[in-house]
Design a protein around this motif. Structure first.
Motif, PDB file in Angstrom:
ATOM      1  N   THR A  91      26.976 -37.099 139.288  1.00 29.22           N
ATOM      2  CA  THR A  91      26.274 -37.728 140.415  1.00 29.22           C
ATOM      3  C   THR A  91      26.235 -36.743 141.574  1.00 29.22           C
ATOM      4  N   LEU A  92      25.223 -36.898 142.423  1.00 29.40           N
ATOM      5  CA  LEU A  92      25.010 -35.950 143.517  1.00 29.40           C
ATOM      6  C   LEU A  92      24.438 -36.671 144.722  1.00 29.40           C
ATOM      7  N   VAL A  93      24.946 -36.344 145.903  1.00 29.09           N
ATOM      8  CA  VAL A  93      24.379 -36.816 147.164  1.00 29.09           C
ATOM      9  C   VAL A  93      23.753 -35.616 147.868  1.00 29.09           C
ATOM     10  N   VAL A 151      14.399 -31.461 143.946  1.00 30.29           N
ATOM     11  CA  VAL A 151      15.377 -32.533 143.756  1.00 30.29           C
ATOM     12  C   VAL A 151      15.055 -33.323 142.494  1.00 30.29           C
ATOM     13  N   GLY A 152      13.780 -33.595 142.272  1.00 25.90           N
ATOM     14  CA  GLY A 152      13.385 -34.361 141.092  1.00 25.90           C
ATOM     15  C   GLY A 152      13.792 -33.705 139.792  1.00 25.90           C
ATOM     16  N   ARG A 153      13.826 -32.371 139.767  1.00 26.93           N
ATOM     17  CA  ARG A 153      14.256 -31.672 138.551  1.00 26.93           C
ATOM     18  C   ARG A 153      15.710 -31.978 138.209  1.00 26.93           C
ATOM     19  N   ARG A 154      16.494 -32.350 139.229  1.00 25.50           N
ATOM     20  CA  ARG A 154      17.926 -32.627 139.010  1.00 25.50           C
ATOM     21  C   ARG A 154      18.172 -34.043 138.510  1.00 25.50           C
ATOM     22  N   CYS A 155      17.125 -34.868 138.389  1.00 29.01           N
ATOM     23  CA  CYS A 155      17.335 -36.238 137.897  1.00 29.01           C
ATOM     24  C   CYS A 155      16.200 -36.675 136.979  1.00 29.01           C
ATOM     25  N   THR A 156      15.680 -35.763 136.178  1.00 26.42           N
ATOM     26  CA  THR A 156      14.573 -36.105 135.277  1.00 26.42           C
ATOM     27  C   THR A 156      15.003 -37.131 134.239  1.00 26.42           C
ATOM     28  N   THR A 157      16.246 -37.073 133.781  1.00 29.65           N
ATOM     29  CA  THR A 157      16.739 -38.031 132.787  1.00 29.65           C
ATOM     30  C   THR A 157      17.671 -39.061 133.409  1.00 29.65           C
ATOM     31  N   GLY A 158      17.879 -38.996 134.714  1.00 29.83           N
ATOM     32  CA  GLY A 158      18.725 -39.955 135.410  1.00 29.83           C
ATOM     33  C   GLY A 158      17.914 -40.739 136.425  1.00 29.83           C
ATOM     34  N   SER A 159      18.598 -41.472 137.274  1.00 31.69           N
ATOM     35  CA  SER A 159      17.930 -42.294 138.284  1.00 31.69           C
ATOM     36  C   SER A 159      18.168 -41.709 139.669  1.00 31.69           C
ATOM     37  N   VAL A 160      17.443 -42.257 140.644  1.00 30.12           N
ATOM     38  CA  VAL A 160      17.505 -41.712 141.995  1.00 30.12           C
ATOM     39  C   VAL A 160      17.504 -42.853 143.006  1.00 30.12           C
ATOM     40  N   GLY A 193      19.006 -28.486 134.572  1.00 28.21           N
ATOM     41  CA  GLY A 193      19.874 -29.556 134.110  1.00 28.21           C
ATOM     42  C   GLY A 193      19.713 -30.818 134.941  1.00 28.21           C
ATOM     43  N   SER A 194      19.785 -31.972 134.279  1.00 27.53           N
ATOM     44  CA  SER A 194      19.587 -33.255 134.947  1.00 27.53           C
ATOM     45  C   SER A 194      20.905 -33.998 135.088  1.00 27.53           C
ATOM     46  N   LEU A 195      21.061 -34.686 136.229  1.00 24.36           N
ATOM     47  CA  LEU A 195      22.248 -35.487 136.511  1.00 24.36           C
ATOM     48  C   LEU A 195      21.972 -36.955 136.221  1.00 24.36           C
ATOM     49  N   GLY A 196      23.051 -37.745 136.206  1.00 19.81           N
ATOM     50  CA  GLY A 196      22.904 -39.167 135.927  1.00 19.81           C
ATOM     51  C   GLY A 196      22.325 -39.947 137.082  1.00 19.81           C
ATOM     52  N   HIS A 197      22.708 -39.569 138.317  1.00 16.44           N
ATOM     53  CA  HIS A 197      22.170 -40.266 139.490  1.00 16.44           C
ATOM     54  C   HIS A 197      22.214 -39.330 140.690  1.00 16.44           C
ATOM     55  N   VAL A 198      21.136 -39.360 141.474  1.00 19.78           N
ATOM     56  CA  VAL A 198      21.027 -38.543 142.681  1.00 19.78           C
ATOM     57  C   VAL A 198      20.665 -39.449 143.849  1.00 19.78           C
ATOM     58  N   VAL A 199      21.390 -39.295 144.953  1.00 18.61           N
ATOM     59  CA  VAL A 199      21.043 -39.965 146.211  1.00 18.61           C
ATOM     60  C   VAL A 199      20.432 -38.915 147.130  1.00 18.61           C
ATOM     61  N   LEU A 200      19.223 -39.169 147.595  1.00 22.16           N
ATOM     62  CA  LEU A 200      18.516 -38.242 148.472  1.00 22.16           C
ATOM     63  C   LEU A 200      18.351 -38.908 149.834  1.00 22.16           C
ATOM     64  N   ASP A 201      19.099 -38.427 150.825  1.00 20.41           N
ATOM     65  CA  ASP A 201      19.077 -39.054 152.150  1.00 20.41           C
ATOM     66  C   ASP A 201      18.203 -38.263 153.119  1.00 20.41           C
ATOM     67  N   TYR A 246      29.225 -48.157 143.475  1.00 20.44           N
ATOM     68  CA  TYR A 246      29.043 -49.285 142.551  1.00 20.44           C
ATOM     69  C   TYR A 246      28.652 -48.792 141.158  1.00 20.44           C
ATOM     70  N   LEU A 247      27.719 -47.840 141.079  1.00 17.11           N
ATOM     71  CA  LEU A 247      27.280 -47.338 139.772  1.00 17.11           C
ATOM     72  C   LEU A 247      28.421 -46.648 139.037  1.00 17.11           C
ATOM     73  N   LEU A 248      29.283 -45.938 139.764  1.00 16.72           N
ATOM     74  CA  LEU A 248      30.434 -45.296 139.127  1.00 16.72           C
ATOM     75  C   LEU A 248      31.421 -46.335 138.598  1.00 16.72           C
ATOM     76  N   TYR A 249      31.472 -47.479 139.221  1.00 20.63           N
ATOM     77  CA  TYR A 249      32.326 -48.572 138.746  1.00 20.63           C
ATOM     78  C   TYR A 249      31.718 -49.229 137.504  1.00 20.63           C
ATOM     79  N   ALA A 250      30.402 -49.505 137.566  1.00 17.59           N
ATOM     80  CA  ALA A 250      29.754 -50.252 136.488  1.00 17.59           C
ATOM     81  C   ALA A 250      29.385 -49.372 135.293  1.00 17.59           C
ATOM     82  N   HIS A 251      29.201 -48.064 135.528  1.00 23.92           N
ATOM     83  CA  HIS A 251      28.767 -47.162 134.444  1.00 23.92           C
ATOM     84  C   HIS A 251      29.583 -45.871 134.492  1.00 23.92           C
ATOM     85  N   ARG A 252      30.882 -46.018 134.605  1.00 28.24           N
ATOM     86  CA  ARG A 252      31.733 -44.844 134.838  1.00 28.24           C
ATOM     87  C   ARG A 252      31.636 -43.824 133.715  1.00 28.24           C
TER      88      ARG A 252
END
Length: 694
Positions: A246-248, A488-497, A467-475, A232-238
């Protein structure tokens, strides 16, 4: 609600057959998608870019666009339809079906015809949201919601809900929805776009700026929700996420192989997938730690220990620095150099950034003296002074270069250095646990563990920002240590999770005690926590049985409920010849459609595998894709987390509990194993069951 399955009915004339009309629309939509792909393939970008770099970038984008337009033959292009009471404006992307209102077919991706009119609307579009959210109490201007049943990519049935005419208090019961949830699963994990529930949809559509933590009981679909949120985020904020990435992050490669087809099926091909170990793979991992050692290495206090280790070589200058330029000599006294170094230390910026700034600060002090003497130096003079041998000597002595691998190596092998860095932070016993039993002579020969690699990653970040990513999913986040959260938090300091997990399924000695603490280590203390307690995958009989363990493993959590009351889905049986029982039960399970998981304590796998082989039953390993010919997977209990099977045969629960270092962890491992079944669970045991299950 009316449901129509015409597979056994005589075929009426096409103009009188609603299902045939829908099949015709599906065929036309497939033809339109084929034309869209052909148009993309026919594009000539030879002369549309100014240089080869832009041409390569554009070619890559075009290649991804063509791949995203692939038609998945085993899935229909749409799974639902919305008929609105009123016409939706052209800006919504749909033409009215008739005078009554607009009609939308909801599918996995957008499809338009030759004139640009939409034939299928992407499930992520705002106009599609009522498909998931509308109800008789809140119809959202929807007159009719139609769901489609399918098999082999063809429509087989449809089911209508007249939302504005239904009783608002009557429960909605969808036979097709239930059938889709229960459909046998062979192969990797599927998307859930056709079965997303309202509470799941709200999480999926959460804004990109919001950090989110989803506490989800087994079967609530938290993993699928996280993956669909990425889509959804890739659709709304491509544009934004295409630039930042983005990273899973999953617990292991078996899990990632299981989920890897979900996003491509939704047309998203650019999402990276990794484990935490792969994120921090800066040293070759050849060793393992005892649980007590790994717990200390994963403790958040190690971040401060490492900070001291990295900065241990900094020295306040005492001697003056004399810079010679031509016939002039410029002297910076030791106390002023010490003030410059101290200021950089107090600013707490990255080590190498401060090291790069130090010669410029010294050069600036020299330029001030030049200006005071009447000279007019410019930036080139300052750069030249910063490169002066005398200045370089001060920097080398006061702020030496640091290698992160060598620093961690010294910390784990030098008792005195560790004591110096850990003073007041770690006890003597904890320091003793950290020291390698067999220290190597150099980092190259060290037996690095997975926890050591996380320490190296922390040290690298102390030197240079990660380096920070735009969005990270941590399962499966509940199993991470504080230091792994930081990685993991270092990879999304400027993005969301999006954090996904279940506190009741934590099976490591350092597993998360609370989400508030975990989110703090992640650097996302303000994240919103949502809880999913209504299960869709696991039948009520099974989840109720597994929930007997909750008072011992997570008393603060409410037991999960299930919308599926599959009577007879649970069998618990004791036998004297366990291997024979397991072989017989596996053979019986294979007579039914769907995947089978035989879950047992890791130490029992070899013996069970040999018995299955002797009986002529082929068994796969976790991560190997099931097929019509091979549907039984032999699963070690330690790798069962996150996996799903239509039928699960669980061997000897007490052995699963006993394999862990303590009873609570063992019961949590058992809880995970008990909740992997979608349709049926058979528990076979020779020893007595754990007391809570007896």
């Amino acid at each position: 609600m009316p449901s129509h399955d015409v597979s056994a009915m005589p075929a009426p004339a096409a103009q009188d057959d609603p299902l045939q009309r829908e099949r015709n629309h599906l065929a036309a939509s497939r033809a339109a998608l084929t034309a869209m792909r052909a148009d993309a393939e026919a594009l000539d970008i030879t002369d549309v870019t100014g240089n080869w770099v832009n041409r390569e970038v554009l070619a890559g984008e075009l290649e991804r666009r063509i791949a995203a337009l692939a038609d998945l033959a085993d899935l229909p292009l749409f799974f639902g339809r919305l008929d609105y009471l009123h016409e939706i404006g052209a800006e919504a992307g749909a033409a009215p079906a008739d005078a009554a209102g607009s009609r939308f077919y909801i599918g996995r991706r957008h499809v338009h015809d030759a004139t640009g009119d939409p034939m299928v609307i992407d499930w992520r579009a705002p106009v599609s949201q009522p498909f998931y959210q509308a109800s008789p109490k809140k119809p959202m201007d929807v007159r009719l919601r139609r769901r489609f049943g399918s098999a082999g990519g063809e429509l087989t049935a449809y089911e209508d809900e007249y939302l504005t005419e239904a009783d608002p208090d009557a429960p909605l019961a969808s036979a097709l929805l239930t059938a889709e949830i229960e459909r046998p699963r062979i192969g990797p994990m599927r998307d859930i776009v056709a079965t997303i529930q309202p509470e799941q949809d709200e999480i999926v559509r959460t804004d990109v700026h919001t950090d989110l933590c989803v506490q989800g009981a087994p079967g609530t679909g938290k993993t699928a929700v996280g993956l669909h949120r990425v889509a959804y985020l890739l659709y709304a904020h491509r544009e934004r996420l295409a630039r930042t990435g983005t990273l899973v992050v999953g617990p292991n490669r078996s899990f990632l192989r299981y989920i890897e087809q979900v996003l491509p099926a939704l047309g998203e091909l650019t999402v990276a997938q990794s484990t935490v170990d792969e994120l921090v793979a800066h040293v070759p991992v050849r060793g393992t730690d005892r649980a007590a050692t790994a717990s200390v290495k994963g403790d958040a206090r190690m971040a401060q220990v490492l900070r001291r280790a990295v900065r241990s070589g900094i020295r306040l200058p005492e001697e003056s620095c004399v810079v010679v330029r031509g016939s002039r000599r410029w002297r910076i006294p030791g106390y002023e150099l010490a003030e410059i170094v101290q200021e950089l230390m107090d600013r707490d910026i990255r080590y190498n950034a401060a090291r790069a700034a130090l010669p410029q600060r010294i050069a600036h002090a020299v330029l001030v003296r030049m200006e005071q003497s009447g000279e007019a130096p410019d930036d080139r003079v300052q750069d030249a002074v910063a490169r002066n041998p005398a200045v370089k000597a001060v920097v080398k002595a006061a702020w030496p270069q640091v290698d992160p691998v060598k620093t961690v190596f010294r910390l784990l092998s030098d008792r005195e250095f560790l004591a110096e860095c850990a003073e007041g932070l770690l006890t003597a016993e904890e320091q003793e646990l950290l020291l390698w039993a067999r220290p190597a002579r150099s980092p190259r020969g060290a037996e690095w563990s997975a926890a050591d690699a996380v320490l190296v990653d922390e040290a690298r970040d102390l030197l240079d920002r990660t380096g920070s990513l735009g969005h990270v999913v941590l399962d499966e986040a509940q199993d991470l240590s504080p230091m792994q959260y930081r990685a993991v938090g270092r990879r999304c300091t400027t993005g969301s999770v999006t954090v996904l997990g279940d506190l009741a399924q934590g099976t490591t000695p350092w597993s998360t005690p609370s989400w508030a603490e975990a989110l703090g280590h992640l650097g996302k203390g303000g994240a919103r926590v949502e809880e999913l307690t209504q299960g869709f995958r696991v039948p009520a009989e099974i989840i109720d049985y597994a929930s007997r363990l909750l008072p011992a493993i997570a008393p603060e959590l409410a037991p999960a409920t299930s919308v599926r009351a599959a009577v007879g889905s649970l069998t618990v049986r004791q036998g004297s010849d366990l291997l024979a029982e397991l072989v017989a039960e596996s053979g019986s399970a294979l007579k039914q459609d769907g995947s089978i998981g035989l879950i047992a304590a890791d130490a029992m796998l070899a013996e069970i595998g040999a018995a299955l082989a002797e009986a002529g039953i082929a068994a796969l390993s976790p991560g190997e894709e099931t097929s019509a010919e091979a549907r039984l997977t032999l699963v070690p209990a330690s790798l069962a987390k996150g996996l799903e099977y239509d039928y699960v045969v669980l061997a000897e629960p007490s052995a699963i509990v006993a394999a862990e270092p303590d009873e609570r962890t063992g019961l949590r491992r058992l809880y995970v194993s008990l909740t992997r079944a979608v349709s049926g669970l058979t528990v076979l045991h020779a020893r007595p069951l754990p007391a809570l299950l007896a």
